[in-house]
Design a protein around this motif. Structure first.
Motif, PDB file in Angstrom:
ATOM      1  N   ASN A  38       0.826  -1.200   0.000  1.00 45.41           N
ATOM      2  CA  ASN A  38       0.000   0.000   0.000  1.00 45.41           C
ATOM      3  C   ASN A  38       0.861   1.252   0.000  1.00 45.41           C
ATOM      4  OD1 ASN A  38      -2.623  -1.323   0.331  1.00 45.41           O
ATOM      5  ND2 ASN A  38      -1.815  -1.925   2.322  1.00 45.41           N
ATOM      6  N   THR A  42      -0.874   0.734   6.740  1.00 44.70           N
ATOM      7  CA  THR A  42      -2.047   0.602   7.590  1.00 44.70           C
ATOM      8  C   THR A  42      -1.789  -0.463   8.646  1.00 44.70           C
ATOM      9  OG1 THR A  42      -4.443   0.292   7.524  1.00 44.70           O
ATOM     10  CG2 THR A  42      -3.152  -1.055   6.020  1.00 44.70           C
ATOM     11  N   SER A  71      -8.123  -8.139   7.936  1.00 43.79           N
ATOM     12  CA  SER A  71      -7.921  -7.216   6.825  1.00 43.79           C
ATOM     13  C   SER A  71      -6.654  -6.393   7.026  1.00 43.79           C
ATOM     14  CB  SER A  71      -9.125  -6.286   6.661  1.00 43.79           C
ATOM     15  OG  SER A  71      -9.285  -5.486   7.804  1.00 43.79           O
ATOM     16  N   TYR A  72      -6.093  -6.006   5.895  1.00 45.67           N
ATOM     17  CA  TYR A  72      -4.951  -5.100   5.867  1.00 45.67           C
ATOM     18  C   TYR A  72      -5.067  -4.310   4.572  1.00 45.67           C
ATOM     19  CZ  TYR A  72      -0.337  -3.091   5.601  1.00 45.67           C
ATOM     20  OH  TYR A  72       0.684  -2.200   5.510  1.00 45.67           O
ATOM     21  N   GLY A  73      -5.291  -3.014   4.677  1.00 43.07           N
ATOM     22  CA  GLY A  73      -5.440  -2.212   3.464  1.00 43.07           C
ATOM     23  C   GLY A  73      -6.534  -2.776   2.579  1.00 43.07           C
ATOM     24  N   GLY A  74      -6.190  -3.108   1.348  1.00 44.31           N
ATOM     25  CA  GLY A  74      -7.167  -3.661   0.417  1.00 44.31           C
ATOM     26  C   GLY A  74      -7.334  -5.162   0.515  1.00 44.31           C
ATOM     27  N   ILE A  75      -6.538  -5.839   1.354  1.00 46.65           N
ATOM     28  CA  ILE A  75      -6.647  -7.287   1.506  1.00 46.65           C
ATOM     29  C   ILE A  75      -7.663  -7.584   2.596  1.00 46.65           C
ATOM     30  CG2 ILE A  75      -5.421  -9.411   2.059  1.00 46.65           C
ATOM     31  CD1 ILE A  75      -2.835  -8.026   1.184  1.00 46.65           C
ATOM     32  N   LYS A  76      -8.721  -8.293   2.252  1.00 49.23           N
ATOM     33  CA  LYS A  76      -9.758  -8.649   3.218  1.00 49.23           C
ATOM     34  C   LYS A  76     -10.052 -10.137   3.074  1.00 49.23           C
ATOM     35  CE  LYS A  76     -11.851  -4.054   3.174  1.00 49.23           C
ATOM     36  NZ  LYS A  76     -10.821  -3.540   4.004  1.00 49.23           N
ATOM     37  N   GLN A 115      -2.808 -14.142  -1.428  1.00 41.86           N
ATOM     38  CA  GLN A 115      -2.866 -13.102  -0.407  1.00 41.86           C
ATOM     39  C   GLN A 115      -2.814 -13.795   0.947  1.00 41.86           C
ATOM     40  OE1 GLN A 115      -6.517 -11.036  -1.250  1.00 41.86           O
ATOM     41  NE2 GLN A 115      -5.464  -9.548  -2.530  1.00 41.86           N
ATOM     42  N   ASP A 138       1.248 -10.388  -0.516  1.00 48.68           N
ATOM     43  CA  ASP A 138       0.394 -10.673  -1.667  1.00 48.68           C
ATOM     44  C   ASP A 138       1.317 -10.853  -2.868  1.00 48.68           C
ATOM     45  OD1 ASP A 138       1.065  -8.187  -2.685  1.00 48.68           O
ATOM     46  OD2 ASP A 138      -0.979  -7.437  -2.757  1.00 48.68           O
TER      47      ASP A 138
END
Length: 183
Positions: A38, A42, A71-76, A115, A138
């Motif tokens: 990212n 975050t 979750s982390y940033g855009g990874i959910k 991921q 990722d």
């Protein structure tokens, strides 16, 4: 006398509903020191709802989960999405988390993940004491925090609709029994 019985029944019903609730454990990691995923680093945020009553391997610190998400940033990743989770948790007598390992992956086939989010606590032997790690991977890169463990908080979960239905049926039964006694 009737009022006291009704109040006692309602209080007993509310106590039983509240005691039947599970708790949601929330893990908040530290902001990543090294982030190649990212543009704005975050935190890992994870929620776990354990099923302590139905955990046959609790003696080995393996607890059944009702639900989880990480979750982390855009990874959910989550149980609802069918993602995979390796985990190991230890608790004290008050059911506070004292040690943990979790590794969430977008695949149940861990060798094929694209991921991956994991957190390692200082209480497990993978790292030296007080050397907790948050690692996020990722296909494009990774992000990590070293030597800084995150924090845990516990909040009661919202009761399921079936719990409210049982409460309503119990109150209706008390009301019906009270009316039958009256007349």
């Amino acid at each position: 006398m009737k009022l006291r019985s009704a109040v006692s029944a309602v209080a007993l019903a509310l106590v039983s509903v509240c005691s039947a609730q599970a708790a949601v454990y929330t893990y908040t990691g530290n902001i990543a020191e090294f982030d190649y995923i990212n543009s704005a680093p975050t935190r890992i945020v994870a929620h776990f709802e354990f099923d302590f009553a139905n955990s046959p391997m609790a003696d080995y610190d393996i607890y059944a989960l009702k639900s989880w998400d990480v979750s982390y940033g855009g990874i959910k990743l989550s149980s609802a999405a069918g993602n995979g989770l390796l985990n190991n948790f230890t608790f004290d007598a008050d059911m506070n988390v004292t040690g943990w390992f979790f590794n969430a992956s977008d695949s149940l086939d861990y060798a094929q993940y694209t991921q991956n989010i994991q957190s390692l606590s200082e209480n497990f032997i993978f790292f030296a004491p007080n050397e907790a790690h948050d690692i996020i991977l990722d296909t494009a890169g990774s992000a990590a925090v070293y030597r800084n463990q995150g924090s845990w908080s516990v909040a009661p979960s919202v009761p399921e609709p079936a719990t409210y239905l049982m409460l309503g049926l119990g109150l209706a039964a008390v009301g019906f029994a009270s009316r039958k006694r009256q007349g």
